[in-house]
Design a protein around this motif. Structure first.
Motif, short mmCIF file in Angstrom:
data_model
loop_
_atom_site.label_atom_id
_atom_site.label_comp_id
_atom_site.label_asym_id
_atom_site.label_seq_id
_atom_site.Cartn_x
_atom_site.Cartn_y
_atom_site.Cartn_z
N THR A 33 -5.25 7.95 8.72
CA THR A 33 -5.27 7.17 7.49
C THR A 33 -6.45 6.22 7.56
O THR A 33 -6.90 5.88 8.65
N GLY A 34 -6.95 5.81 6.42
CA GLY A 34 -8.06 4.86 6.42
C GLY A 34 -7.63 3.43 6.64
O GLY A 34 -8.47 2.54 6.76
N GLY A 35 -6.32 3.20 6.70
CA GLY A 35 -5.85 1.82 6.75
C GLY A 35 -5.78 1.24 5.35
O GLY A 35 -5.99 1.94 4.35
N PRO A 36 -5.49 -0.03 5.23
CA PRO A 36 -5.39 -0.66 3.90
C PRO A 36 -6.72 -0.60 3.15
O PRO A 36 -7.78 -0.54 3.75
N ASP A 37 -6.64 -0.65 1.83
CA ASP A 37 -7.86 -0.74 1.03
C ASP A 37 -8.61 -2.04 1.32
O ASP A 37 -9.83 -2.06 1.40
N ASP A 38 -7.87 -3.11 1.47
CA ASP A 38 -8.45 -4.42 1.77
C ASP A 38 -7.71 -5.01 2.96
O ASP A 38 -6.58 -5.47 2.84
N TRP A 39 -8.36 -4.99 4.12
CA TRP A 39 -7.72 -5.42 5.36
C TRP A 39 -7.45 -6.92 5.40
O TRP A 39 -6.70 -7.38 6.26
N PHE A 40 -8.06 -7.69 4.50
CA PHE A 40 -7.89 -9.13 4.53
C PHE A 40 -7.09 -9.65 3.34
O PHE A 40 -7.03 -10.86 3.09
N ASP A 41 -6.46 -8.73 2.62
CA ASP A 41 -5.53 -9.09 1.57
C ASP A 41 -4.13 -8.69 2.04
O ASP A 41 -3.85 -7.51 2.24
N LYS A 42 -3.28 -9.67 2.25
CA LYS A 42 -1.96 -9.39 2.82
C LYS A 42 -1.15 -8.45 1.94
O LYS A 42 -0.40 -7.60 2.43
N GLY A 43 -1.32 -8.57 0.60
CA GLY A 43 -0.61 -7.69 -0.30
C GLY A 43 -1.05 -6.24 -0.15
O GLY A 43 -0.23 -5.32 -0.16
N SER A 44 -2.36 -6.04 -0.03
CA SER A 44 -2.89 -4.69 0.17
C SER A 44 -2.39 -4.10 1.49
O SER A 44 -2.03 -2.92 1.55
N CYS A 45 -2.33 -4.92 2.52
CA CYS A 45 -1.83 -4.45 3.82
C CYS A 45 -0.36 -4.07 3.74
O CYS A 45 0.04 -3.02 4.27
N ARG A 46 0.44 -4.88 3.06
CA ARG A 46 1.87 -4.57 2.93
C ARG A 46 2.08 -3.31 2.10
O ARG A 46 2.95 -2.49 2.41
N GLU A 47 1.30 -3.15 1.03
CA GLU A 47 1.42 -1.96 0.19
C GLU A 47 1.11 -0.69 0.98
O GLU A 47 1.82 0.32 0.88
N TRP A 48 0.05 -0.75 1.76
CA TRP A 48 -0.32 0.40 2.61
C TRP A 48 0.77 0.69 3.63
O TRP A 48 1.17 1.85 3.81
#
Length: 242
Positions: A33-48
């Motif tokens: 997986t590429g990981g989160p779309d935005d590694w420094f946005d907690k919401g993006s990390c949780r969504e991923w």
């Protein structure tokens, strides 16, 4: 692989039983997986993380590099394929550390992940990466140095606080043996297609077992390779994941 498959069909037996017999009836898989779309946005990390956990295949081990940090904390085009012994600065390693810590926070402690490299870094960078991701508790750091054996791999393993693995681009047992003899890896990672098929990889696994080294497998090929790898994993005592 084809000859083993033919033998199984002629004898009406699964290839894993022809190789050694089975040590297990199921093998664990991981997903890239590429990981989160935005590694420094907690919401993006949780969504991923939620997407990974909700996948019907039930993944509990992920593999991802830090390419998505390029242009978002790291300079664009920071990784250049085919260029050996590139280096990362201390400030860039700090960005990587914070990014992986955010990924770990989102995943929680019940999922494992692998830090993916591409055989591109120099020794200080590889050691720096291992130390940067230590707090995130990865399963291992993969392919952090150029492909073939040198004492640089031994230096990395001795200095690294996390497991070191490589092998997807190595061919046949003779290219794995120096890593084992010099205690330069914590695990091996052959690809059945590159490393001699089922026969070649069985020899590699037997060598690794002499040194108490586990074997994972690289597996990004066809359904045929996927099934061959499953039979290899079922029949290899020191196999851990593909």
């Amino acid at each position: 692989i084809a000859v083993w498959d033919l033998a199984g069909k002629l004898l009406n037996r699964p290839v894993s039983s022809l190789l050694t017999g089975r040590f297990r009836e199921e093998i664990p898989l991981y997903i890239n997986t590429g990981g989160p779309d935005d590694w420094f946005d907690k919401g993006s990390c949780r969504e991923w993380a939620q997407k990974m956990k909700a996948d019907p295949h039930g993944w509990n081990t992920l593999k991802f590099g830090f390419e998505r940090l390029m242009g978002r904390g790291l300079p664009p085009n920071r990784y250049r394929a085919g260029q050996l012994s590139q280096m990362l600065t201390a400030s860039e390693l700090e960005v990587i550390r914070r990014g992986y810590e955010n990924c770990r926070e989102a995943l929680g402690a019940d999922m494992d992940f692998i830090v993916h490299c591409h055989n591109e870094w120099d020794v200080p960078t590889a050691i720096g990466l291992a130390k940067a991701v230590e707090s995130s508790k990865p399963l291992w750091l993969e392919d952090a140095l150029p492909v073939w054996y040198s004492d640089s791999w031994k230096a990395l393993k001795q200095a690294s606080p996390v497991r070191i693995i490589t092998g997807e681009k190595l061919e046949l047992p003779r290219e794995f043996l120096p890593f084992l003899m010099n205690q330069a890896l914590d695990a091996l990672h052959p690809d059945l297609v590159f490393a001699g098929g089922l026969t070649g990889c069985r020899k590699i696994a037997d060598l690794a077992e002499l040194f108490y080294i586990p074997v994972a497998t690289h597996n990004v090929g066809s359904l045929v390779q996927n099934m061959a790898t499953a039979h290899f994993g079922a029949s290899t005592r020191n196999f851990v994941i593909t």
